[in-house]
Design an enzyme around this catalytic site. Structure first.
Site, PDB file in Angstrom:
ATOM      1  N   ARG A  16     -22.623 -43.023 -10.562  1.00  0.00           N
ATOM      2  CA  ARG A  16     -23.582 -42.797  -9.480  1.00  0.00           C
ATOM      3  C   ARG A  16     -22.943 -42.338  -8.172  1.00  0.00           C
ATOM      4  O   ARG A  16     -23.625 -41.925  -7.256  1.00  0.00           O
ATOM      5  CB  ARG A  16     -24.407 -44.081  -9.262  1.00  0.00           C
ATOM      6  CG  ARG A  16     -25.450 -44.296 -10.335  1.00  0.00           C
ATOM      7  CD  ARG A  16     -26.030 -45.685 -10.273  1.00  0.00           C
ATOM      8  NE  ARG A  16     -25.141 -46.679 -10.868  1.00  0.00           N
ATOM      9  CZ  ARG A  16     -25.370 -47.983 -10.859  1.00  0.00           C
ATOM     10  NH1 ARG A  16     -26.439 -48.471 -10.274  1.00  0.00           N
ATOM     11  NH2 ARG A  16     -24.514 -48.828 -11.428  1.00  0.00           N
ATOM     12  N   GLY A 141     -28.029 -58.253 -12.965  1.00  0.00           N
ATOM     13  CA  GLY A 141     -28.366 -59.167 -14.045  1.00  0.00           C
ATOM     14  C   GLY A 141     -29.053 -60.396 -13.440  1.00  0.00           C
ATOM     15  O   GLY A 141     -28.686 -60.845 -12.363  1.00  0.00           O
ATOM     16  N   ASN A 229     -22.347 -48.872  -5.583  1.00  0.00           N
ATOM     17  CA  ASN A 229     -22.641 -47.990  -6.713  1.00  0.00           C
ATOM     18  C   ASN A 229     -22.908 -46.555  -6.278  1.00  0.00           C
ATOM     19  O   ASN A 229     -22.739 -45.630  -7.050  1.00  0.00           O
ATOM     20  CB  ASN A 229     -23.842 -48.521  -7.497  1.00  0.00           C
ATOM     21  CG  ASN A 229     -23.517 -49.853  -8.155  1.00  0.00           C
ATOM     22  OD1 ASN A 229     -22.516 -49.972  -8.854  1.00  0.00           O
ATOM     23  ND2 ASN A 229     -24.331 -50.856  -7.902  1.00  0.00           N
ATOM     24  N   TYR A 389      12.372 -23.506  15.201  1.00  0.00           N
ATOM     25  CA  TYR A 389      12.173 -22.930  13.865  1.00  0.00           C
ATOM     26  C   TYR A 389      12.398 -21.424  13.913  1.00  0.00           C
ATOM     27  O   TYR A 389      11.803 -20.733  14.749  1.00  0.00           O
ATOM     28  CB  TYR A 389      10.733 -23.246  13.433  1.00  0.00           C
ATOM     29  CG  TYR A 389      10.376 -22.872  12.014  1.00  0.00           C
ATOM     30  CD1 TYR A 389      11.239 -23.167  10.962  1.00  0.00           C
ATOM     31  CD2 TYR A 389       9.182 -22.230  11.729  1.00  0.00           C
ATOM     32  CE1 TYR A 389      10.901 -22.829   9.662  1.00  0.00           C
ATOM     33  CE2 TYR A 389       8.837 -21.893  10.424  1.00  0.00           C
ATOM     34  CZ  TYR A 389       9.699 -22.192   9.392  1.00  0.00           C
ATOM     35  OH  TYR A 389       9.371 -21.868   8.115  1.00  0.00           O
TER      36      TYR A 389
END
Ligand code: UD1
Ligand code: CA
Length: 464
Positions: A16, A141, A229, A389
Site C-alpha cells: 500500500r 485483527g 501502511n 580545482y
C-alpha cells in the site's frame, strides 16, 4: 533471570506504500521505520534479536549497520506466523520468552514492552498480547472475548463476520510468548483463511485449546500501536512524532518560536536556552550547544555546534563543526569537513568546504573557501576565491595567522600564505608568500577625463 529475546518482522513489501523502497526503510523522523521499534526493544537488553527480512533484504540489512542482530530470511511472504517460524534457528536452545514486534509499528514505547514482560512472567502465560480499543478498528485483527471477558481468539478483519467487525478491541501485533510454546504452536498453524496466510495471532486459539494462559495488556495511548501502511499514515505519524520531539526539547529548556515548522530528528541533541526560529530542520547526528540562536530557515545535518553560536537567517550546514561564539550567515553554506574555531564569522554568500578556520578569523562576504586551512584572526575580504580545482585534481590552500586578504582575490592552489601576509585587493596569487610580506599584482591604472560625456554624445540616437 529468564532469557529474553526479540523477533522483529520486516519482510513484507508494504504494497500500500506503492513504493520501490521496502516499507520498513521509509524514514520517520530521519530514521528508517523499523529501527524505531528495534531501538525500543533493544532498551530491554535482549539476549538475542532476530530480524526477519525478505523484501529488499539487502537494503534493510545495510540500514541496520552496527547493531548486533541475527538475520532470518523469509523468501516468500506467507504470513506473520510463517515469518516468525523463519527465525526459529536463531532461537535454537533458547528457553526464555520472545517479544515479537512489527517493523511498521514505530511508536511503541519501552515502558509498554516492559509492562507486557512483567505481566507475562507474573501470570506465567504462554502468550501475552498487546491490545488497543479503537474508535475506528478497521483493518486490524479483532480480539474476541467470552462473557467473562476471557480472550477466546483473534479474528482478522478479512475473516471476520459483520458482528465481529463491530468489536473495537484490536490486536496491536505485539506479543510476548514463551519460545517453546511459540515455535511448537506455529508449526501447527494452518493457512485456511481468506488471505491464504499463516497467521501469527492463531497461536492464541492454539494456546487456549491446550489450556494455556493467554494474557492481554491494553495500551493506554492508542497512537503507540499505530502501524504505517500508507504514505498518508506515514505523514500523520511523522507529525505526531515531531510534536513529541519538539515537546521534549521545549521541556528541556529550548525555545522553539514556531514548533509547527521545526523539524528535529530523534538523534539530535540541543543545549538549554538555545532559541530556534521558524522553518528549521535539524537532522542526523546534529548537536547544538547552549544559548545558541538560530534565526530560521536553517537546514542542518550532522553538525556539531558549540555554545553561544549565532546562525543568522538561511543557512545550509552539513557535516561540520562550529566553535563557541561563532556567527554564521545569513545565506551561508558549510559543506562536510569544515571546522571553525571560536568566534569565527562566516557571512553572507560564503561557502566553505573542508575548511579549517582558526579562532577569530572572519570571511564575511561572497567567498569560496575550499580545501583550506586558515590560522587565527585573519580576515578574508569580500569576493575571495580559493581556486582549488584545475579540472583534474583538488589542491590545498594554507593561510597563516593575522593575514589580510584584500577583496576580489583569487588564491590559486596549491599555495601557502605565511603569518601576517597582506594580499592587495584584486590580486591573483599563484606563488607562496612568506610571512609578513605584501603581495600584489602590478597593473597600470589609467584615467580618461571627460570620457563618459564624449561616449554618450557619440551613442545618442543609436540605442533602442
Ligand atoms: C497484523 C495482524 C493483525 C493486527 C495488526 C496490527 C496478522 C495475521 N495480523 O495485521 O491481527 O491487528 O498486525 O498492526 O498477523 N510480515 C512479514 N512476513 C509476512 C507477512 C508480514 O515479515 O509474510 C511483516 C510485515 O512486514 C509487517 C508485519 O509483519 O512488518 C505485519 O504484517 P502486516 O501484513 O502489516 O499485518 P497486518 O495486516 O497489519
Ligand atoms: Ca500492518
Amino acid at each position: 533471570m529468564q532469557e529474553f529475546g526479540v523477533i522483529l518482522l520486516a519482510a513484507g513489501q508494504g504494497t500500500r506504500m506503492k513504493s520501490a523502497l521496502p516499507k520498513v526503510l521509509h524514514p520517520l523522523a530521519g530514521r528508517p521505520l523499523f529501527l524505531h521499534a528495534l531501538s525500543a526493544a533493544q532498551r530491554l537488553a535482549p539476549a538475542r534479536v532476530a530480524i526477519v527480512i525478505g523484501h529488499g533484504a539487502e537494503a534493510v540489512r545495510r540500514a541496520c549497520n552496527g547493531d548486533a542482530v541475527a538475520w532470518a530470511i523469509q523468501e516468500k511472504q506467507l504470513g506473520t506466523g510463517h515469518a516468525v517460524l523463519c527465525a526459529r534457528d536463531v532461537f535454537d536452545g533458547f528457553t526464555g520468552d520472545i517479544l515479537i514486534l512489527s517493523g511498521d509499528v514505530p511508536l511503541i514505547k519501552e515502558a509498554t514492552l516492559r509492562a507486557m514482560n512483567e505481566k507475562h512472567r507474573q501470570q506465567k502465560s504462554a502468550v501475552t498480547l498487546l491490545t488497543a480499543s479503537l474508535d475506528q478498528p478497521k483493518g486490524y485483527g479483532r480480539v474476541m472475548r467470552d462473557g467473562a471477558g476471557r480472550v477466546t481468539g483473534i479474528v482478522e478483519e478479512k475473516d471476520a463476520s459483520d458482528a465481529q467487525r463491530q468489536i473495537r478491541e484490536v490486536n496491536a501485533g505485539v506479543y510476548v510468548a514463551s519460545a517453546a510454546f511459540l515455535f511448537s504452536a506455529l508449526s501447527t498453524v494452518k493457512n485456511d483463511n481468506q488471505q491464504g496466510e499463516y497467521y501469527l495471532p492463531d497461536i492464541v486459539a492454539i494456546g487456549l485449546a491446550q489450556d494455556k494462559i493467554i494474557e492481554t495488556v491494553q495500551v493506554a495511548d492508542a497512537r503507540e500501536m499505530m502501524g504505517v501502511n500508507t504514505r498518508e499514515e506515514l505523514a500523520f505519524m511523522e507529525k505526531s512524532l515531531r510534536e513529541s520531539i519538539n515537546h521534549k526539547w521545549m521541556l528541556a529548556g529550548v525555545t522553539l518560536k514556531d514548533p509547527d515548522t521545526t523539524y528535529i530528528d530523534e538523534s539530535v541533541i540541543i543545549g538549554k536556552d538555545t532559541v530556534i526560529g521558524p522553518n528549521t530542520q535539524l537532522r542526523g547526528k546534529t548537536i547544538i550547544g547552549e544559548r545558541c540562536r538560530i534565526d530560521g530557515t536553517a537546514f542542518l545535518t550532522d553538525m556539531e555546534i558549540g555554545d553561544d553560536v549565532e546562525l543568522k537567517f538561511s543557512v545550509m550546514l552539513t557535516g561540520s563543526r562550529i566553535g563557541a561564539g561563532a556567527i554564521i550567515g545569513p545565506f551561508a553554506q558549510l559543506r562536510p569537513g569544515t571546522e571553525l574555531g571560536r568566534n569565527v564569522h562566516i557571512g553572507n554568500f560564503v561557502e566553505a568546504k573542508a575548511a579549517h578556520i582558526g579562532d577569530g578569523t572572519k570571511a564575511n562576504h561572497l567567498t569560496y573557501l575550499g580545501d583550506v586551512t586558515i590560522g587565527q584572526d585573519s580576515n578574508i575580504g569580500a569576493g575571495t576565491i580559493t581556486c582549488n580545482y584545475d579540472g583534474f585534481h583538488k589542491y590545498k590552500t594554507k593561510i597563516g595567522d593575522r593575514v589580510q586578504v584584500g577583496s576580489d582575490t583569487t588564491l590559486v592552489a596549491p599555495i601557502e600564505l605565511g603569518d601576517d601576509v597582506y594580499v592587495a585587493t584584486a590580486s591573483t596569487v599563484r606563488h607562496d608568500v612568506p610571512a609578513g610580506a605584501l603581495v600584489f599584482n602590478q597593473r597600470e591604472e589609467k584615467i580618461r577625463e571627460g570620457w563618459t560625456e564624449q561616449k554618450r554624445k557619440q551613442m545618442k540616437g543609436k540605442t533602442k
